[in-house]
Design a protein around this motif. Structure first.
Motif, PDB file in Angstrom:
ATOM      1  N   THR A 412       0.846  -1.198   0.000  1.00  0.00           N
ATOM      2  CA  THR A 412       0.000   0.000   0.000  1.00  0.00           C
ATOM      3  C   THR A 412       0.879   1.244   0.000  1.00  0.00           C
ATOM      4  OG1 THR A 412      -0.119   0.074   2.422  1.00  0.00           O
ATOM      5  CG2 THR A 412      -1.819  -1.182   1.263  1.00  0.00           C
ATOM      6  N   ASP A 413       0.347   2.322  -0.603  1.00  0.00           N
ATOM      7  CA  ASP A 413       1.063   3.599  -0.684  1.00  0.00           C
ATOM      8  C   ASP A 413       2.487   3.386  -1.200  1.00  0.00           C
ATOM      9  OD1 ASP A 413      -1.086   5.128   0.339  1.00  0.00           O
ATOM     10  OD2 ASP A 413      -0.538   4.546   2.380  1.00  0.00           O
ATOM     11  N   VAL A 414       2.616   2.714  -2.333  1.00  0.00           N
ATOM     12  CA  VAL A 414       3.932   2.389  -2.877  1.00  0.00           C
ATOM     13  C   VAL A 414       4.558   3.643  -3.484  1.00  0.00           C
ATOM     14  CG1 VAL A 414       5.233   0.865  -4.392  1.00  0.00           C
ATOM     15  CG2 VAL A 414       3.083   0.081  -3.373  1.00  0.00           C
ATOM     16  N   VAL A 415       5.790   3.940  -3.067  1.00  0.00           N
ATOM     17  CA  VAL A 415       6.512   5.093  -3.603  1.00  0.00           C
ATOM     18  C   VAL A 415       7.933   4.659  -3.928  1.00  0.00           C
ATOM     19  CG1 VAL A 415       5.147   6.733  -2.254  1.00  0.00           C
ATOM     20  CG2 VAL A 415       7.303   5.883  -1.331  1.00  0.00           C
ATOM     21  N   ALA A 416       8.615   5.493  -4.691  1.00  0.00           N
ATOM     22  CA  ALA A 416      10.020   5.243  -5.012  1.00  0.00           C
ATOM     23  C   ALA A 416      10.783   6.549  -4.924  1.00  0.00           C
ATOM     24  CB  ALA A 416      10.166   4.636  -6.408  1.00  0.00           C
ATOM     25  N   SER A 417      12.078   6.429  -4.704  1.00  0.00           N
ATOM     26  CA  SER A 417      12.931   7.612  -4.608  1.00  0.00           C
ATOM     27  C   SER A 417      14.064   7.516  -5.607  1.00  0.00           C
ATOM     28  CB  SER A 417      13.512   7.744  -3.198  1.00  0.00           C
ATOM     29  OG  SER A 417      14.409   6.682  -2.932  1.00  0.00           O
ATOM     30  N   MET A 418      14.539   8.669  -6.020  1.00  0.00           N
ATOM     31  CA  MET A 418      15.727   8.772  -6.865  1.00  0.00           C
ATOM     32  C   MET A 418      16.638   9.816  -6.233  1.00  0.00           C
ATOM     33  SD  MET A 418      15.935  10.291 -10.735  1.00  0.00           S
ATOM     34  CE  MET A 418      16.865  11.812 -10.797  1.00  0.00           C
ATOM     35  N   VAL A 419      17.832   9.404  -5.813  1.00  0.00           N
ATOM     36  CA  VAL A 419      18.808  10.350  -5.272  1.00  0.00           C
ATOM     37  C   VAL A 419      19.990  10.412  -6.219  1.00  0.00           C
ATOM     38  CG1 VAL A 419      18.085   9.901  -2.901  1.00  0.00           C
ATOM     39  CG2 VAL A 419      20.020   8.641  -3.843  1.00  0.00           C
ATOM     40  N   VAL A 420      20.664  11.547  -6.202  1.00  0.00           N
ATOM     41  CA  VAL A 420      21.741  11.804  -7.147  1.00  0.00           C
ATOM     42  C   VAL A 420      22.997  12.184  -6.388  1.00  0.00           C
ATOM     43  CG1 VAL A 420      22.487  13.211  -9.100  1.00  0.00           C
ATOM     44  CG2 VAL A 420      20.076  12.580  -8.877  1.00  0.00           C
ATOM     45  N   PHE A 421      24.114  11.529  -6.740  1.00  0.00           N
ATOM     46  CA  PHE A 421      25.427  11.898  -6.231  1.00  0.00           C
ATOM     47  C   PHE A 421      26.294  12.283  -7.418  1.00  0.00           C
ATOM     48  CE2 PHE A 421      23.897  10.384  -2.383  1.00  0.00           C
ATOM     49  CZ  PHE A 421      24.849  10.432  -1.378  1.00  0.00           C
ATOM     50  N   GLU A 422      26.858  13.465  -7.366  1.00  0.00           N
ATOM     51  CA  GLU A 422      27.759  13.931  -8.412  1.00  0.00           C
ATOM     52  C   GLU A 422      29.133  14.164  -7.820  1.00  0.00           C
ATOM     53  OE1 GLU A 422      26.126  17.247 -10.461  1.00  0.00           O
ATOM     54  OE2 GLU A 422      24.625  16.048 -11.512  1.00  0.00           O
ATOM     55  N   ASP A 423      30.138  13.533  -8.417  1.00  0.00           N
ATOM     56  CA  ASP A 423      31.512  13.596  -7.928  1.00  0.00           C
ATOM     57  C   ASP A 423      31.593  13.128  -6.476  1.00  0.00           C
ATOM     58  OD1 ASP A 423      34.212  13.972  -8.168  1.00  0.00           O
ATOM     59  OD2 ASP A 423      34.159  16.092  -7.618  1.00  0.00           O
ATOM     60  N   GLY A 424      30.767  12.150  -6.116  1.00  0.00           N
ATOM     61  CA  GLY A 424      30.800  11.561  -4.785  1.00  0.00           C
ATOM     62  C   GLY A 424      30.053  12.327  -3.721  1.00  0.00           C
ATOM     63  N   LEU A 425      29.362  13.430  -4.075  1.00  0.00           N
ATOM     64  CA  LEU A 425      28.616  14.229  -3.111  1.00  0.00           C
ATOM     65  C   LEU A 425      27.140  14.256  -3.470  1.00  0.00           C
ATOM     66  CD1 LEU A 425      30.986  17.310  -2.637  1.00  0.00           C
ATOM     67  CD2 LEU A 425      30.670  15.393  -1.073  1.00  0.00           C
ATOM     68  N   ALA A 426      26.282  14.281  -2.443  1.00  0.00           N
ATOM     69  CA  ALA A 426      24.845  14.327  -2.682  1.00  0.00           C
ATOM     70  C   ALA A 426      24.470  15.655  -3.343  1.00  0.00           C
ATOM     71  CB  ALA A 426      24.097  14.166  -1.360  1.00  0.00           C
ATOM     72  N   ARG A 427      23.641  15.571  -4.383  1.00  0.00           N
ATOM     73  CA  ARG A 427      23.114  16.768  -5.054  1.00  0.00           C
ATOM     74  C   ARG A 427      21.607  16.767  -4.812  1.00  0.00           C
ATOM     75  NH1 ARG A 427      25.441  20.096  -9.005  1.00  0.00           N
ATOM     76  NH2 ARG A 427      23.940  21.299 -10.214  1.00  0.00           N
ATOM     77  N   LYS A 428      21.200  17.339  -3.695  1.00  0.00           N
ATOM     78  CA  LYS A 428      19.814  17.205  -3.248  1.00  0.00           C
ATOM     79  C   LYS A 428      18.829  17.940  -4.138  1.00  0.00           C
ATOM     80  CE  LYS A 428      20.801  16.078   1.528  1.00  0.00           C
ATOM     81  NZ  LYS A 428      20.431  16.237   2.946  1.00  0.00           N
ATOM     82  N   SER A 429      19.266  18.947  -4.860  1.00  0.00           N
ATOM     83  CA  SER A 429      18.348  19.642  -5.756  1.00  0.00           C
ATOM     84  C   SER A 429      17.893  18.745  -6.903  1.00  0.00           C
ATOM     85  CB  SER A 429      19.020  20.892  -6.326  1.00  0.00           C
ATOM     86  OG  SER A 429      20.147  20.545  -7.111  1.00  0.00           O
ATOM     87  N   GLU A 430      18.607  17.623  -7.118  1.00  0.00           N
ATOM     88  CA  GLU A 430      18.261  16.701  -8.202  1.00  0.00           C
ATOM     89  C   GLU A 430      17.464  15.488  -7.713  1.00  0.00           C
ATOM     90  OE1 GLU A 430      19.287  17.127 -11.682  1.00  0.00           O
ATOM     91  OE2 GLU A 430      19.312  19.080 -10.742  1.00  0.00           O
ATOM     92  N   TYR A 431      17.199  15.393  -6.415  1.00  0.00           N
ATOM     93  CA  TYR A 431      16.423  14.271  -5.908  1.00  0.00           C
ATOM     94  C   TYR A 431      15.007  14.323  -6.499  1.00  0.00           C
ATOM     95  CZ  TYR A 431      19.838  13.340  -2.163  1.00  0.00           C
ATOM     96  OH  TYR A 431      20.970  13.027  -1.453  1.00  0.00           O
ATOM     97  N   ARG A 432      14.432  13.148  -6.729  1.00  0.00           N
ATOM     98  CA  ARG A 432      13.065  13.055  -7.231  1.00  0.00           C
ATOM     99  C   ARG A 432      12.345  11.928  -6.486  1.00  0.00           C
ATOM    100  NH1 ARG A 432      14.508  17.179  -8.577  1.00  0.00           N
ATOM    101  NH2 ARG A 432      14.969  17.967 -10.654  1.00  0.00           N
TER     102      ARG A 432
END
Length: 665
Positions: A412-432
């Protein structure tokens, strides 16, 4: 690189007595110091099976060119000599603890004619009494501000003190009675020193006599009708009590102990110490250490105790998370240094065990924070990315990594995440984040989310005919909806990235990753690869990271890729996977919470999702909506009297049902 066999001692040359040994490099510099109950048994273990030794021990042996030893009479003497040699030679292969940050102390400069209370960091000075350490300097200042009402000790600098004496006028604290103003002679040096000693006694835990003395003086003042003085004494008592409240009571009033816990991984360990005096936590401090030798938790505790209490004050009780290998000898050495008995033990139950668990949580948090700081190091990140490229057979290091995870409760309430790391660092503005439509299991959800993400990428790329470049820093976070299409044309002249004509910002999915990581094993990795194949995307690598054994799975392979536990590449993949898991759970919880809030309104006829959201936005919460009347609900745009009455009836019915259920339970 030396061969250990070239400097191995002759058979029978090593005595069986307790002692301390030193490995030296070709230049004669000591690179490792160790102790042993039996020198022969311990040193033979280094040369018997070189291949079976820990890699760091192998490195030490190949860096050395010789070994010597000193025989001692007892294990306690071995501990003392080992500590002395480690301090003297600073061997690079021995465990070295270093502060994980600079901790502030509350210091009283008793060596001066007019002692001063201040916040100090760094090396301790002779003639100064220290209390703490504290986590934050503001915590010290709050405590001092309360105590100055009762113990008005000088807090000003030497320059301010001299100037006040020259002009014959005290500073502001002197006028508001938070300083006894010794600079202008209001008190003698002896009277001011007595105030400073009382301040130190209170901070050391001798608090009862001061509060009792003030209470007795307050009663005496009230008895002779000096009510203003009694009121001030009452306020002084309250100030002392508030100062005590800031120090958490954890054990009995007569308990003085240090509580030591550690958290470790294959490469590093973090140690946290809570200082308990008079049953209260008076401060805490942390250290981190690189594990340059193969050490058990007990070994780490032993090394730490030797370094920490080599010159510092020793309490009468030391609680540790793991028992050192030579616990009895170590306790005897600490007792000898303190001049009184020292109990060294592992708490098994009760309040001390609970406190140990708290210290262990702090150690884990400290290690996690240290890892985050380590992740910011450019050289380490570059090595991690190159290790990933080598392990997965990539042509180049994956400078952009996207990781996907699925979250739900029983489908129920199935969701998914996409996180982005650029050059080994989290780029949170690109998370979806994605709301999954096909609740057919994690494998189907991974296939859906990868298909939607890269379908959007292909559409946005075709809008300009460009592959796209790095996103602008102000790219916004948004939920990927069912309509993953894109309209319009144009590209950012600076970056070449497709631009949305409505917002003027880069399109959300126009920049492709070098590597897609999915949380899961071979089935999830295969589903992600199948989605890319169906869309014709052939320039993006895929792998899955399974939680159970931290195995890396490539699509179509029968066996996983095993990265070493000490690998920076595995560490980076774990961080990416854990961040995707955190982001997915956060979205799932918020979605589930919204569904629970709106469920009471589902039965109202004619009230669709848009008007439900309008109601919740207008009132702020379902509780306030329940308390509203028909007239107030009608103020919401789109809600008429009939609908408002239906809402009131539905919410009151739900409330009555909840009450009946509570009574029956």
């Amino acid at each position: 690189m030396a061969d250990p066999a070239t400097y191995r001692p002759a058979p029978g040359a090593i005595p069986e007595s307790p002692g301390v040994y030193r490995f030296r490099d070709p230049g004669g510099r000591v690179i490792y110091v160790g102790k042993a109950k039996s020198l022969r048994q311990r040193l033979n273990s280094y040369f018997a099976d070189f291949a079976g030794l820990h890699p760091r021990t192998q490195t030490m042996l190949t860096s050395a060119a010789g070994v010597d030893w000193t025989v001692v009479g007892t294990e306690v003497e071995a501990l003392q000599l080992e500590y002395s040699w480690i301090k003297e030679f600073d061997p690079r292969f021995n465990v070295k603890y270093r502060d994980d940050k600079s901790y502030p102390y509350l210091a009283v400069t008793m060596g001066e004619e007019f002692p001063r209370v201040q916040v100090l960091r760094g090396a301790k000075r002779k003639g100064t009494r220290y209390f703490g350490p504290y986590s934050h300097a503001w915590a010290i200042r709050e405590t001092v501000d309360l105590l100055l009402r009762v113990f008005p000790v000088r807090t000003c600098s030497a320059g301010v003190f001299r100037r006040a004496g020259q002009i014959g006028r005290p500073c502001l604290l002197g006028y508001i009675d938070k300083c006894s103003a010794p600079c202008v002679g209001r008190v003698t040096p002896e009277e001011h020193r007595a105030l400073a000693e009382d301040f130190c006694d209170f901070m050391a835990g001798n608090t009862g006599r001061f509060i009792k003395r003030l209470e007795r003086a307050m009663r005496d003042a009230a008895a002779v009708e000096e009510y203003e003085r009694a009121a001030r004494l009452r306020d002084d008592i309250q100030a002392l009590q508030r100062a005590l409240e800031k120090q958490t009571v954890v054990l009995g009033d007569d308990t003085d102990c240090d509580v030591i816990a550690l958290a470790e991984d294959a490469l590093e360990a973090a140690v946290q110490v809570f200082y308990v005096r008079g049953g209260r936590i008076r401060g805490q401090r942390g250290w981190v250490v690189d594990k340059v030798e193969d050490s058990t938790p007990g070994d780490l505790v032993e090394h730490f105790l030797l370094q920490m209490y080599g010159e510092g004050a020793i309490p009468r009780e030391i609680l540790v998370a793991a028992e050192p290998p030579d616990a009895d000898a170590l306790a005897e050495l600490l007792t000898e240094q303190r001049g009184a008995r020292v109990d060294l033990r592992v708490p098994r139950r009760g309040d001390k065990k609970s406190l140990m668990e708290t210290v262990e949580r702090n150690a884990k948090e400290s290690l996690a924070q240290h890892k985050l700081r380590r992740a910011s190091d450019l050289t380490t990140r570059s090595r991690a990315l190159q290790e990933i490229a080598d392990a997965l057979g990539l042509d180049q290091a994956p400078l952009r990594v996207e990781c996907y995870d699925v979250s739900h409760i029983q489908g129920t309430d199935v969701v998914a995440s996409m996180v982005v790391f650029e050059d080994g660092l989290a780029r949170k503005s690109e998370y979806r984040r994605f709301s999954i439509k096909s609740a057919e299991g994690d494998v189907a959800s991974i296939h859906e989310v990868i298909s939607r993400r890269f379908k959007r990428y292909l559409e946005e790329r075709s809008a300009t005919g460009e592959l796209g470049a790095e996103p602008a820093p102000d790219a916004t976070d948004a939920t990927a909806s069912a309509a993953d299409g894109a309209e319009g044309e144009g590209a950012d002249p600076r970056t070449g990235m497709p631009i949305d004509p409505d917002t003027g910002r880069p399109r959300k999915f126009a920049y492709p990753p070098n590597l897609v990581v999915v949380d899961g094993g071979p089935a999830q990795a295969a589903a992600a690869q199948r989605a890319l194949d169906e869309l014709g995307v052939d320039d993006v690598a895929v792998c899955g990271l399974a939680k159970r054994l931290e195995e890396v799975w490539l699509p179509g392979d029968d066996q996983p890729v095993i990265l070493p536990r000490s690998s920076e590449g595995l560490y980076l993949l774990q961080r990416v996977r854990d961040e995707a898991h955190r982001f997915a759970i956060t979205y799932h919880r918020s979605k589930r919470s919204r569904a629970v809030k709106e469920s009471a309104l589902d039965e109202v006829p004619g009230l669709g999702p848009a008007r439900r959201q309008a109601l919740l936005r207008h009132f702020g919460s379902l509780k306030r909506l329940r308390e509203a009347g028909v007239a107030e609900i009608c103020e919401v745009p789109g809600i008429g009297p009939a609908t408002a009455e239906a809402i009131v009836a539905a919410l009151s019915g739900a409330r009555d049902a909840d009450r009946e259920k509570a009574v029956s339970d």
